[in-house]
Scaffold this active site. Structure first.
Site, short mmCIF file in Angstrom:
data_model
loop_
_atom_site.label_atom_id
_atom_site.label_comp_id
_atom_site.label_asym_id
_atom_site.label_seq_id
_atom_site.Cartn_x
_atom_site.Cartn_y
_atom_site.Cartn_z
N GLY A 54 15.32 6.04 -5.30
CA GLY A 54 15.09 4.66 -5.83
C GLY A 54 16.34 3.90 -5.22
N CYS A 81 16.92 12.27 -3.79
CA CYS A 81 17.65 11.29 -3.76
C CYS A 81 18.11 10.70 -5.11
CB CYS A 81 17.03 10.23 -2.94
SG CYS A 81 18.40 8.75 -2.16
N TYR A 82 17.80 9.41 -5.48
CA TYR A 82 18.23 9.06 -6.70
C TYR A 82 17.87 10.04 -8.02
CZ TYR A 82 18.27 6.23 -11.46
OH TYR A 82 18.51 5.83 -12.39
N HIS A 170 15.23 12.66 2.25
CA HIS A 170 13.87 12.59 1.81
C HIS A 170 13.05 13.49 2.70
CE1 HIS A 170 14.24 8.75 -0.51
NE2 HIS A 170 15.29 8.44 0.20
N GLU A 172 9.93 13.66 2.60
CA GLU A 172 8.65 13.23 2.90
C GLU A 172 8.37 12.41 4.03
OE1 GLU A 172 10.61 9.95 0.06
OE2 GLU A 172 10.58 12.33 0.41
N ASP A 229 -13.54 -0.81 2.03
CA ASP A 229 -13.42 -0.29 0.50
C ASP A 229 -14.80 -0.54 -0.06
OD1 ASP A 229 -10.95 0.46 1.28
OD2 ASP A 229 -9.95 -1.45 0.44
N LYS A 370 -6.04 4.60 1.60
CA LYS A 370 -6.93 4.29 2.52
C LYS A 370 -7.67 5.27 3.49
CE LYS A 370 -8.79 0.29 4.30
NZ LYS A 370 -9.30 -0.81 3.58
#
Length: 514
Positions: A54, A81-82, A170, A172, A229, A370
């Site tokens: 964050g 991280c944060y 990070h 990810e 969707d 999605k």
């Protein structure tokens, strides 16, 4: 019970990536507010917890914080991280502002092979992705360092005896070369999670949930657009409650060429759903007459849709539920890191319907990304070409006909866009492009056709590649293909005498022009 990873949201721009990476590994993960109460965490029943990154500093007065009992839970916890800085700070370590914000790639060094997240992974010299202004300068008692970088000595850390872990980078993002392997070690080796999240199992659970929620007698209405969707949701609800679902398709005159007929054929004739088609072209075009400003056009289209839909619902008083196409990114984007609910985004299918309709809301896709909606659609039998069709904006051609929207200009754009997409499909590159479309500009240009002077419309072509639509790059066409597309449009579409190609990335541009 199935394995579940709880991700607490501290505002990172990469939060959706954390969830996607975990789900792609076969483990269910969900993002919750940073200050989720202890009782709710325990009821949710996580297998492990991740504290996201964050933009805040742990020393900011209003920085987001978890419940005070979080780090005492007997659960594996990974701070990113944060999230790592918050863990270190809460347990007595020290955080200081760095002389320079560290953003971008860094190389791991001094890797501890005995670390639970490092093990035998080839991390020495491997690239990771940093994005932080503060840094850990002292660890709490009983924490050890698992890896460093040249400028960040405490890059990977863990508690000696408790399952507490911290990563300053990070894992990810794809730029962290072995980030996925590190996350796998946390999920499967530390948390003991099982890869039991699949779309087939989710479908079964979702069907049962819908049946219980709606009950045995209530009826449901769905505003069916023909997009991915709403199409998936239509088949899902039909499978769950059968003929108690009614799909209302509002043909606003702003669709692609023959799209209304194709949607009706798909759902009324092939899948035998209760399908109501409302021809409202004149009404929408009347509302758009003289309107040129993009947001004013969106508002006119949205208000007209609400009016038409409301009238259709009044004809069916027995309906108790309104199904909406909310998907998980919408849920995430409409909630702040502090958990306070914000206004639902205007791109929701029927956001803003009048309160007096008194319909209960049904959102069966709200847990899915999605790509997961597409997987679900495949399980339900929707064809590949529908599931992987390029996105189409809610206001339709209303925001692709720049300037005033008229039937004549929409027809011109429809014909040109169909040529463009047909050529892309014929070339076998449709699935390589995330989104491609034509835009009719409010500009005329001088041209020569035959021996005569012309003064006609300019048409722009747009095609982009992207993973997440947050950033995008323009697609580099083969010269012969783009020339053939241009020649066909100018030769076959009356009223267009010039074609241009948009080579703007996002940022600084957006994908759509309006």
């Amino acid at each position: 019970m199935s394995s579940r990873i709880l991700v607490l949201d501290f505002g990172s721009q990469y939060n959706q990536l954390i969830l996607r990476r975990i789900r792609q590994m076969g483990v269910f993960a969900e993002l919750k507010r940073a200050d989720m109460p202890l009782e709710e965490i325990q009821q949710w029943g996580p297998t492990g917890i991740i504290l996201s990154g964050g933009p805040a500093s742990v020393y900011d007065e209003n920085s987001p914080r978890p419940c005070k009992e979080l780090l005492d839970l007997p659960l594996p916890i990974l701070g990113i991280c944060y999230g790592m800085q918050l863990m270190v700070h809460s347990l007595g370590g020290n955080i200081e502002a760095s002389d320079e914000r560290e953003y971008g790639q860094a190389l791991l060094q001094k890797v501890d092979r005995e670390g639970a997240l490092t093990g035998e992974l080839p991390l020495d010299g491997s690239q990771v992705w940093m994005s932080h202004g503060d840094s850990v300068t002292a660890l709490p008692d009983d924490f050890v360092v698992n890896a460093s970088t040249k400028s960040t000595p405490y890059t990977m850390v863990q508690h000696r005896s408790k399952p507490l872990f911290g990563l300053q980078f990070h894992p990810e993002v794809r730029h962290s070369i072995h980030g996925e392997s590190i996350l796998k070690r946390f999920l499967f080796d530390v948390c003991g999670a099982k890869a039991d999240w699949s779309m087939a199992s989710y479908l079964d659970r979702c069907l049962e949930t819908v049946k219980k929620q709606v009950g045995d007698d209530d009826k449901v209405i769905l505003g069916l657009s023909g997009g991915v969707d709403s199409s998936v949701m239509a088949l899902l609800l039909h499978k769950a409650i059968g003929d108690r679902l009614t799909c209302i398709f509002i043909d606003n005159g702003l669709l692609r060429l023959r799209e209304g007929d194709e949607v009706e054929h798909m759902f009324k004739e092939l899948h035998h759903l209760n399908f109501v088609r409302i021809d409202a072209e004149e009404r929408f075009l009347s509302a758009l007459a003289g309107v040129t400003e993009p947001e004013a056009k969106r508002k006119a289209i949205g208000n007209t849709f609400i009016e038409v839909f409301e009238e259709a619902v009044k004809d069916q008083p027995e309906v108790k539920w309104l199904a909406q196409g909310t998907i998980y990114p919408d849920v995430i984007e409409s909630t702040s890191t502090h958990g306070a609910s914000m206004t639902i985004k205007s791109h929701h299918n029927v956001g803003g319907l009048p309160d007096e309709m008194k319909l209960k809301i049904l959102e069966p896709l709200r847990e899915l990304f999605k790509d997961e909606v597409r997987q679900l659609g495949s399980e339900l039998g929707l064809p590949h070409e529908l599931l992987w069709r390029h996105p189409f904006p809610g206001p339709g051609l209303g925001v692709r006909v720049l300037g005033e929207v008229t039937k004549e200009r929409c027809d011109t754009l429809r014909k040109a866009d169909r040529i463009y997409i047909d050529e892309i499909r014929e070339a076998g590159i449709y699935d390589q492009i995330a989104q491609a479309f034509a835009v009719l500009l409010p500009v005329n240009s001088v041209g020569v056709m035959g021996d005569g002077r012309t003064y006609e419309n300019v048409l722009a072509l747009r095609a982009v590649t992207t993973e997440d639509f947050m950033t995008a790059d323009w697609y580099e066409f083969d010269r012969e293909l783009i020339a053939r597309i241009s020649n066909r449009i100018v030769g076959e579409v009356r009223g267009v005498n010039r074609v241009v190609y948009d080579v703007t990335s996002k940022p600084p541009g957006t994908i759509e022009w309006e």
